[in-house]
Write an enzyme that holds these catalytic residues in place. Structure first.
Site, PDB file in Angstrom:
ATOM      1  N   TYR A  37       0.838  -1.202   0.000  1.00  0.00           N
ATOM      2  CA  TYR A  37       0.000   0.000   0.000  1.00  0.00           C
ATOM      3  C   TYR A  37       0.876   1.256   0.000  1.00  0.00           C
ATOM      4  O   TYR A  37       0.627   2.193  -0.755  1.00  0.00           O
ATOM      5  CB  TYR A  37      -0.923   0.006   1.222  1.00  0.00           C
ATOM      6  CG  TYR A  37      -1.979  -1.069   1.171  1.00  0.00           C
ATOM      7  CD1 TYR A  37      -3.138  -0.894   0.422  1.00  0.00           C
ATOM      8  CD2 TYR A  37      -1.831  -2.254   1.870  1.00  0.00           C
ATOM      9  CE1 TYR A  37      -4.114  -1.884   0.371  1.00  0.00           C
ATOM     10  CE2 TYR A  37      -2.792  -3.242   1.826  1.00  0.00           C
ATOM     11  CZ  TYR A  37      -3.936  -3.056   1.074  1.00  0.00           C
ATOM     12  OH  TYR A  37      -4.894  -4.034   1.020  1.00  0.00           O
ATOM     13  N   ARG A  68      -3.230   4.447   3.678  1.00  0.00           N
ATOM     14  CA  ARG A  68      -4.611   4.124   4.063  1.00  0.00           C
ATOM     15  C   ARG A  68      -5.601   4.556   2.985  1.00  0.00           C
ATOM     16  O   ARG A  68      -6.616   3.904   2.763  1.00  0.00           O
ATOM     17  CB  ARG A  68      -4.961   4.770   5.394  1.00  0.00           C
ATOM     18  CG  ARG A  68      -4.267   4.097   6.546  1.00  0.00           C
ATOM     19  CD  ARG A  68      -4.643   4.757   7.852  1.00  0.00           C
ATOM     20  NE  ARG A  68      -3.849   4.209   8.921  1.00  0.00           N
ATOM     21  CZ  ARG A  68      -4.362   3.623   9.988  1.00  0.00           C
ATOM     22  NH1 ARG A  68      -5.660   3.547  10.133  1.00  0.00           N
ATOM     23  NH2 ARG A  68      -3.569   3.139  10.912  1.00  0.00           N
ATOM     24  N   CYS A 106      -6.232  -6.468  -7.432  1.00  0.00           N
ATOM     25  CA  CYS A 106      -5.990  -5.896  -6.105  1.00  0.00           C
ATOM     26  C   CYS A 106      -5.396  -6.911  -5.132  1.00  0.00           C
ATOM     27  O   CYS A 106      -4.791  -6.520  -4.132  1.00  0.00           O
ATOM     28  CB  CYS A 106      -7.286  -5.339  -5.524  1.00  0.00           C
ATOM     29  SG  CYS A 106      -7.979  -3.996  -6.495  1.00  0.00           S
TER      30      CYS A 106
END
Length: 108
Positions: free
Chosen positions: A24, A38, A53
């Site tokens: 991420y 986030r 993903c």
């Protein structure tokens, strides 16, 4: 028209090759917002169908939360099908499987 942050993330995720993973934070950095990991997660929660993903992990190689991809078991199965290597503790071997993009259209 300039791309939105989620659109940048979707474009980056599309380019992660089979057998490789990204974190991420790595995607946030590549999209030009290094502290937005986030927000990357929030964007992927609303990602268009067909986007890989499942190739996006936490920074230590841990699989995602239970709510994504049908659970950690499903994510692991998808990654194993692509040849992603796991460590004995269940994390992905980032030394061998972390994606290193050759170029980045937003941060040359």
């Amino acid at each position: 028209m300039e791309e939105t942050f989620p659109q940048k993330i979707y474009q980056l995720v599309k380019t992660i090759p089979s057998g490789k993973v990204a974190t991420y934070g790595q995607l946030a950095l590549l999209a030009g917002s290094p502290r937005a990991s986030r927000i990357v997660g929030a964007a992927l929660a609303k990602a268009p169908a067909g986007l890989p993903c499942h190739r996006v992990l936490y920074r230590d190689g841990s699989l995602c939360c239970q709510q994504a991809f049908g659970g950690k078991e499903v994510q692991r199965r998808l990654l194993e099908k692509e040849g992603v290597l796991f460590l004995p503790d269940g994390r992905v071997n980032l030394r061998q499987c972390l994606w290193q993009p050759a170029d980045n259209p937003w941060n040359p």
